[in-house]
Design a protein around this motif. Structure first.
Motif, PDB file in Angstrom:
ATOM      1  N   SER A  24      70.305  -9.920  57.884  1.00 23.99           N
ATOM      2  CA  SER A  24      70.999 -10.570  58.998  1.00 23.99           C
ATOM      3  C   SER A  24      70.382 -11.916  59.345  1.00 23.99           C
ATOM      4  N   GLU A  25      69.085 -12.086  59.113  1.00 20.18           N
ATOM      5  CA  GLU A  25      68.422 -13.347  59.427  1.00 20.18           C
ATOM      6  C   GLU A  25      68.397 -14.311  58.244  1.00 20.18           C
ATOM      7  N   GLY A  26      69.013 -13.911  57.132  1.00 22.18           N
ATOM      8  CA  GLY A  26      69.135 -14.804  55.989  1.00 22.18           C
ATOM      9  C   GLY A  26      67.922 -14.859  55.080  1.00 22.18           C
ATOM     10  N   MET A  27      66.918 -14.026  55.319  1.00 25.53           N
ATOM     11  CA  MET A  27      65.728 -14.032  54.473  1.00 25.53           C
ATOM     12  C   MET A  27      65.929 -13.199  53.211  1.00 25.53           C
ATOM     13  N   LEU A  28      66.897 -12.307  53.219  1.00 26.55           N
ATOM     14  CA  LEU A  28      67.323 -11.576  52.031  1.00 26.55           C
ATOM     15  C   LEU A  28      68.765 -11.981  51.762  1.00 26.55           C
ATOM     16  N   ALA A  29      68.939 -12.876  50.821  1.00 30.63           N
ATOM     17  CA  ALA A  29      70.264 -13.442  50.550  1.00 30.63           C
ATOM     18  C   ALA A  29      71.083 -12.501  49.683  1.00 30.63           C
ATOM     19  N   PRO A  30      72.418 -12.656  49.669  1.00 22.95           N
ATOM     20  CA  PRO A  30      73.249 -11.868  48.761  1.00 22.95           C
ATOM     21  C   PRO A  30      72.749 -11.980  47.320  1.00 22.95           C
ATOM     22  N   GLY A  31      72.607 -10.847  46.669  1.00 23.73           N
ATOM     23  CA  GLY A  31      72.114 -10.818  45.300  1.00 23.73           C
ATOM     24  C   GLY A  31      70.616 -10.655  45.182  1.00 23.73           C
ATOM     25  N   ALA A  32      69.882 -10.782  46.306  1.00 21.15           N
ATOM     26  CA  ALA A  32      68.427 -10.623  46.258  1.00 21.15           C
ATOM     27  C   ALA A  32      68.067  -9.194  45.869  1.00 21.15           C
ATOM     28  N   ALA A  33      67.098  -9.068  44.974  1.00 27.60           N
ATOM     29  CA  ALA A  33      66.707  -7.745  44.486  1.00 27.60           C
ATOM     30  C   ALA A  33      65.701  -7.090  45.428  1.00 27.60           C
ATOM     31  N   LEU A  34      65.910  -5.820  45.698  1.00 27.33           N
ATOM     32  CA  LEU A  34      64.937  -5.028  46.437  1.00 27.33           C
ATOM     33  C   LEU A  34      63.956  -4.403  45.445  1.00 27.33           C
ATOM     34  N   PRO A  35      62.752  -4.098  45.870  1.00 30.62           N
ATOM     35  CA  PRO A  35      61.777  -3.497  44.947  1.00 30.62           C
ATOM     36  C   PRO A  35      62.260  -2.134  44.462  1.00 30.62           C
ATOM     37  N   PRO A  36      61.849  -1.730  43.273  1.00 28.41           N
ATOM     38  CA  PRO A  36      62.148  -0.366  42.831  1.00 28.41           C
ATOM     39  C   PRO A  36      61.581   0.642  43.829  1.00 28.41           C
ATOM     40  N   VAL A  37      62.194   1.800  43.888  1.00 26.45           N
ATOM     41  CA  VAL A  37      61.832   2.804  44.886  1.00 26.45           C
ATOM     42  C   VAL A  37      60.347   3.152  44.829  1.00 26.45           C
ATOM     43  N   ARG A  38      59.829   3.426  43.671  1.00 27.10           N
ATOM     44  CA  ARG A  38      58.427   3.867  43.575  1.00 27.10           C
ATOM     45  C   ARG A  38      57.461   2.746  43.949  1.00 27.10           C
ATOM     46  N   ARG A  39      57.798   1.506  43.554  1.00 25.63           N
ATOM     47  CA  ARG A  39      56.894   0.414  43.880  1.00 25.63           C
ATOM     48  C   ARG A  39      56.837   0.160  45.383  1.00 25.63           C
ATOM     49  N   LEU A  40      58.022   0.166  46.036  1.00 26.91           N
ATOM     50  CA  LEU A  40      58.027  -0.050  47.479  1.00 26.91           C
ATOM     51  C   LEU A  40      57.330   1.103  48.193  1.00 26.91           C
ATOM     52  N   ALA A  41      57.490   2.327  47.679  1.00 25.99           N
ATOM     53  CA  ALA A  41      56.817   3.479  48.286  1.00 25.99           C
ATOM     54  C   ALA A  41      55.300   3.304  48.233  1.00 25.99           C
ATOM     55  N   GLU A  42      54.795   2.811  47.100  1.00 22.82           N
ATOM     56  CA  GLU A  42      53.349   2.590  46.977  1.00 22.82           C
ATOM     57  C   GLU A  42      52.887   1.492  47.937  1.00 22.82           C
TER      58      GLU A  42
END
Length: 439
Positions: A24-42
């Protein structure tokens, strides 16, 4: 991770809120990749299941999408950041907004005979005289008008009906290119948009049949003045679409006749063509005023009951003051004459630019309505090139799902005398950017 934004949170809800805030604040733009589940969990010190639950909720709400091996990315039209057009730079001729010409709108004056007080709005939500006017209005175009209702605009009506009929994850057939606010609305409801290609005669029957075979539960289309392409259903095209839809009687058809009285094309509605589940909705913002957030809809009885049931539980009714204002304008002879003039002027303006572009070898689509859709190879190059010449047009990305690139030019306020210069500038920009068709 393709962004510097750091996702935070120690619970699924916290992670969801963090991603939503970044979008919503524009810091994650359309198409921006989120970390893989396991990496973000770590990174967050939580279990992979917690992150997976957060990502599932974000997908359900239309904020992210999963691309298989491509991972999870921010949606092209995330529900918390609608595809709003950029602000028009100062000093440019705005041909991107899609608004009617203020000079062709009537003066708005609220009714004076309604005084404050308590009235039975919930038991009598619609003014009978406006219901009668709506039946005359739609019935003259062949729309069945036994069951009519009101809403706070077309998007309000469509949102209420889809939320009553469908569940997150259900598929909806959408025009491609199509009206960007409807595309965003479908995503925001957690529904899946299935693109159906359009041409100058509207939705293509073979594409609709493919969508029906894919299991769509609703179809949203415009019978004329299609935005942004400008298509208008011919009688043969309407019949072909109706034939396909009669084979899927459980599918709901939502017909958005947004330009109605200022469209120079006749209405060929699916509502009277033997379709079982349907609604035909019209707003008045294009010819009575953009502040009149009111729409009328004629529906099959099941759709009407589901819509009105949801309306009763939320806003309850549409303002009677607003209804009085709309009724006064719809039944005023002076306003009718102004609307007739607007219809002629909008057709002249659109046609003038289409012919001027054709004179430079630039094909454009716009069989009806207030816009032209011009296929281009590089949307950004064309938009920026025209900007340098004083014109501001809309890049087609926010209107598209799977269709080819293009730009939308709103011609509502473009005088015919301005068309030759714009067409010349457009052709020059195409030459400079090498965005020629097919080359």
């Amino acid at each position: 991770m393709a962004t510097q934004y750091e996702i935070s949170g120690t619970t699924a809800k916290g992670i969801t809120r963090s991603v939503e805030r970044g979008v919503s604040e524009g810091m994650l733009a359309p198409g921006a990749a989120l970390p893989p589940v396991r990496r973000l969990a770590e990174e967050l010190g939580v279990s992979p299941g917690t992150v997976a639950t957060a990502y599932k909720e974000l997908r359900r709400r239309g904020i992210v999408v999963t691309l298989g091996r491509g991972g999870t990315v921010v949606a092209e039209a995330p529900s918390v950041a609608s595809r709003r057009p950029p602000k028009v730079p100062e000093g440019l001729r705005d041909l991107a907004g899609g608004h009617p010409d203020p000079a062709l709108l009537p003066a708005l004056a609220p009714p004076s005979r309604l005084s404050p007080g308590v009235r039975p709005h919930r038991s009598a939500p619609r003014l009978p005289r406006l219901e009668d006017a709506v039946r005359d209005w739609m019935g003259a175009d062949g729309v069945p008008v036994e069951h009519v209702t009101f809403a706070h605009g077309t998007l309000d009506f469509v949102a209420r009906v889809l939320s009553a009929e469908l569940r997150p994850g259900d598929a909806v057939a959408m025009e491609d290119p199509g009206y960007h606010h409807l595309l965003d609305l479908v995503a925001a409801l957690g529904l899946r948009a299935v693109p159906v290609a359009v041409d100058d005669k509207g939705m293509r029957p073979e594409e609709l049949r493919s969508a029906l075979r894919a299991g769509v539960r609703a179809v949203v289309l415009s019978p004329r003045a299609q935005n942004p392409y400008g298509g208008a259903l011919s009688a043969a095209r309407r019949d072909a679409l109706a034939e396909a839809l009669r084979e899927a009687p459980e599918v709901l058809v939502l017909e958005n006749d947004h330009a109605s009285d200022v469209s120079d094309a006749p209405l060929r509605s699916l509502s009277g063509a033997g379709v079982a589940r349907w609604a035909h909705v019209r707003t008045v913002s294009k010819f009575l005023g953009t502040d009149l957030r009111w729409a009328a809809a004629a529906c099959d009885p099941v759709t009407l009951a589901r819509h009105d049931g949801r309306l009763l539980l939320t806003s309850g009714w549409v303002s009677h003051l607003l209804q009085e204002t709309v009724h006064g304008l719809l039944t005023d002879s002076g306003t009718s004459a102004l609307v007739a003039r607007a219809r002629v002027q909008y057709a002249l303006r659109r046609t003038a630019l289409a012919e001027a572009l054709a004179g430079h070898g630039v094909p454009a689509h716009g069989a009806s309505g207030m816009n032209l859709w011009v296929p281009v190879r590089d949307e950004s190059a064309v938009v920026n090139g025209l900007r340098s010449r004083g014109w501001w047009v809309a890049a087609g990305a926010r209107f598209r799902l799977a269709s080819e690139p293009g730009v939308r030019i709103s011609t509502a306020a473009l005088q015919p005398a301005e068309a030759p210069r714009l067409a010349s500038d457009f052709a020059a920009v195409l030459g400079e950017s090498e965005a020629t068709y097919g080359g």
